[in-house]
Write an enzyme that holds these catalytic residues in place. Structure first.
Site, PDB file in Angstrom:
ATOM      1  CE  LYS A  30      38.610 -30.138   2.123  1.00  0.00           C
ATOM      2  NZ  LYS A  30      39.495 -29.510   3.043  1.00  0.00           N
ATOM      3  CD1 TRP A  46      40.034 -22.227   3.199  1.00  0.00           C
ATOM      4  CD2 TRP A  46      40.526 -22.189   1.012  1.00  0.00           C
ATOM      5  NE1 TRP A  46      41.086 -23.078   2.988  1.00  0.00           N
ATOM      6  CE2 TRP A  46      41.411 -23.074   1.664  1.00  0.00           C
ATOM      7  CE3 TRP A  46      40.646 -22.007  -0.360  1.00  0.00           C
ATOM      8  CZ2 TRP A  46      42.404 -23.775   0.975  1.00  0.00           C
ATOM      9  CZ3 TRP A  46      41.620 -22.702  -1.045  1.00  0.00           C
ATOM     10  CH2 TRP A  46      42.492 -23.577  -0.388  1.00  0.00           C
ATOM     11  CG  ASP A 104      36.651 -23.776  -3.960  1.00  0.00           C
ATOM     12  OD1 ASP A 104      36.685 -24.996  -4.229  1.00  0.00           O
ATOM     13  OD2 ASP A 104      37.410 -23.232  -3.135  1.00  0.00           O
TER      14      ASP A 104
HETATM   15  C1  LMR Z   1      40.448 -25.996   5.312  1.00  0.00           C
HETATM   16  O1  LMR Z   1      39.797 -25.023   4.937  1.00  0.00           O
HETATM   17  O2  LMR Z   1      40.751 -26.172   6.500  1.00  0.00           O
HETATM   18  C2  LMR Z   1      40.890 -27.033   4.327  1.00  0.00           C
HETATM   19  O3  LMR Z   1      40.382 -26.744   3.060  1.00  0.00           O
HETATM   20  C3  LMR Z   1      42.350 -27.277   4.328  1.00  0.00           C
HETATM   21  C4  LMR Z   1      43.134 -26.172   3.703  1.00  0.00           C
HETATM   22  O4  LMR Z   1      43.902 -26.454   2.786  1.00  0.00           O
HETATM   23  O5  LMR Z   1      43.013 -25.019   4.116  1.00  0.00           O
END
Ligand code: LMR
Length: 398
Positions: free
Chosen positions: A246, A130, A211
């Site tokens: 979510k 992420w 996470d």
């Molecule tokens: C995402 O990965 O799109 C979500 O977790 C929203 C974010 O805060 O990035």
């Protein structure tokens, strides 16, 4: 005074989502941000949440500050969901749990805490991860490295390379892991791989930071927490960030938790105290509303049952959308590039489309994917699947 401040380059996810909101095209499709939309393309209000809110509203009362560590009922509910009702670590009082501002808030409070007590450590995140993982840990002062994870050739996991890389990093390194529904690839470890990885983390004295932002979107609430349960079973100290954005569709309420599993209750009390101090120095104490809603749903049997069935229905819809996009793309994409829509799980599929192709999807067709090629399949619906498939086919054709 501020002339030297350079422009913010934007965030690869949130800024794109803002561009989507401003896009005047009526046929636009948002598959960029990790948000679940229903089949009408709307952000759902879960019935269990609405019912909990209605009953809380009837009995709202005054709103004093919450304790710095958060609402007690919420913290207990977080622990029960993340670790399991009968978790031995909970029974032994060796888990320090804090209410946080979403999963991101948990990561940041945890990162600040680790920087203070492990100033020399470096952080290792999956390649890819992420986007905000790197940002959060770098802003907390860490050097952030990557370990091999996603295999573009197979659309699966480079498990052996991941193990080889983690085998040689220094003791007390911090290893960021996704509990389930890996963001952005949708590729997870199986149970046997988790067992082997956790044994390695333990033997090499590495510090896992898990996470878990998508509990309930993979193999169910219990199985999605397998890594957490296995870390406890193997006696590894670790941190876990969880989020209700979510699985409760409560994005804007910023409901998350940070739990630190310690060796004993004394350590846990000290850790909780230091985390509490960090909260005081940052934002003093967390907000009330979302935490009350989540605690109410998780601890009221009929609301809990309703919530679990609504969450299961969301997952079933995502599975149908995976099948639909797979079906609609079958004449244009083949082999693993097609099958990954079915094999990757959770909200995301890593399409393999390039940044340039993602850009063209957005500009020419109003279909928003991340530049990394990540697609949020939870943004697909019966109506937009053919549109998206056609757009992808057009982009692939030239
Ligand atoms: C995402 O990965 O799109 C979500 O977790 C929203 C974010 O805060 O990035």
């Amino acid at each position: 005074m501020f002339a030297h401040i350079e422009a913010f380059p934007g965030d690869p996810i949130l800024s794109l989502n803002e561009s989507f909101q401003q896009d005047p095209r009526t046929n636009k499709v948002n598959l960029s941000i990790g948000i679940y939309f229903d089949d009408d393309g709307r952000l759902p209000v879960m019935e269990a949440v609405a019912k909990a809110e209605a009953s809380l509203l009837a009995d709202m009362g005054p709103r004093p500050y919450l304790p710095m560590s958060g609402l007690v009922a919420y913290r207990n509910a977080v622990q029960a969901l993340v670790f399991g009702e009968d978790s031995p670590a909970r029974a032994e009082g060796r888990v320090a749990t804090l209410q946080t501002l979403g999963g991101s808030g948990a990561l940041r409070v945890g990162a600040d805490f680790l920087k203070r007590y492990y100033p020399e450590a470096q952080v290792w995140i999956s390649d890819p991860s992420w986007e905000n993982h790197r940002v959060v840990f770098e802003r907390a002062g860490f050097t952030v490295n990557t370990y091999p994870y996603y295999d573009e050739a197979t659309g699966g996991l480079k498990f052996d390379a991941m193990m080889d890389a983690l085998r040689v990093i220094p003791k007390r390194s911090i290893v960021l892991l996704h509990a389930c529904c890996h963001n952005p690839t949708g590729v997870d470890l199986d149970k046997d791989q988790w067992r082997r990885l956790i044994a390695l983390l333990k033997a090499n004295e590495l510090l896992p930071f898990v996470d878990m932002a998508y509990q309930g979107f993979g193999a169910g609430l219990e199985d999605d927490a397998f890594a957490v349960r296995e870390l406890v079973a193997q006696g590894v100290p670790f941190l876990v960030a969880n989020s209700f954005s979510k699985n409760f569709s409560l994005y804007g309420e910023r409901c998350g938790g940070l739990s630190v599993v310690c060796n004993n209750a004394t350590e846990a009390a000290n850790v909780l105290g230091q985390l509490t101090g960090a909260v005081r120095a940052n934002y003093s104490n967390p907000p009330t509303h979302g935490a009350r809603v989540v605690a109410k749903v998780l601890t009221t049997p009929e609301l809990r049952t309703l919530w679990e069935s609504e969450l299961a229905a969301m997952c079933a819809r995502i599975a149908r959308m995976r099948e639909a996009i797979h079906h609609n793309l079958r004449d244009h994409v083949s082999g693993e590039a097609l099958s990954r829509y079915l094999t990757q799980r959770g909200m995301f599929t890593y399409t393999g489309l390039s940044a340039d192709q993602a850009e063209r999807l957005r500009e020419e067709h109003g279909v928003y994917l991340l530049r990394s090629g990540r697609m949020c399949v939870a943004g697909l619906n019966e109506r937009n699947v053919p549109v998206v498939a056609k757009a992808i086919a057009a982009v692939l054709a030239r």
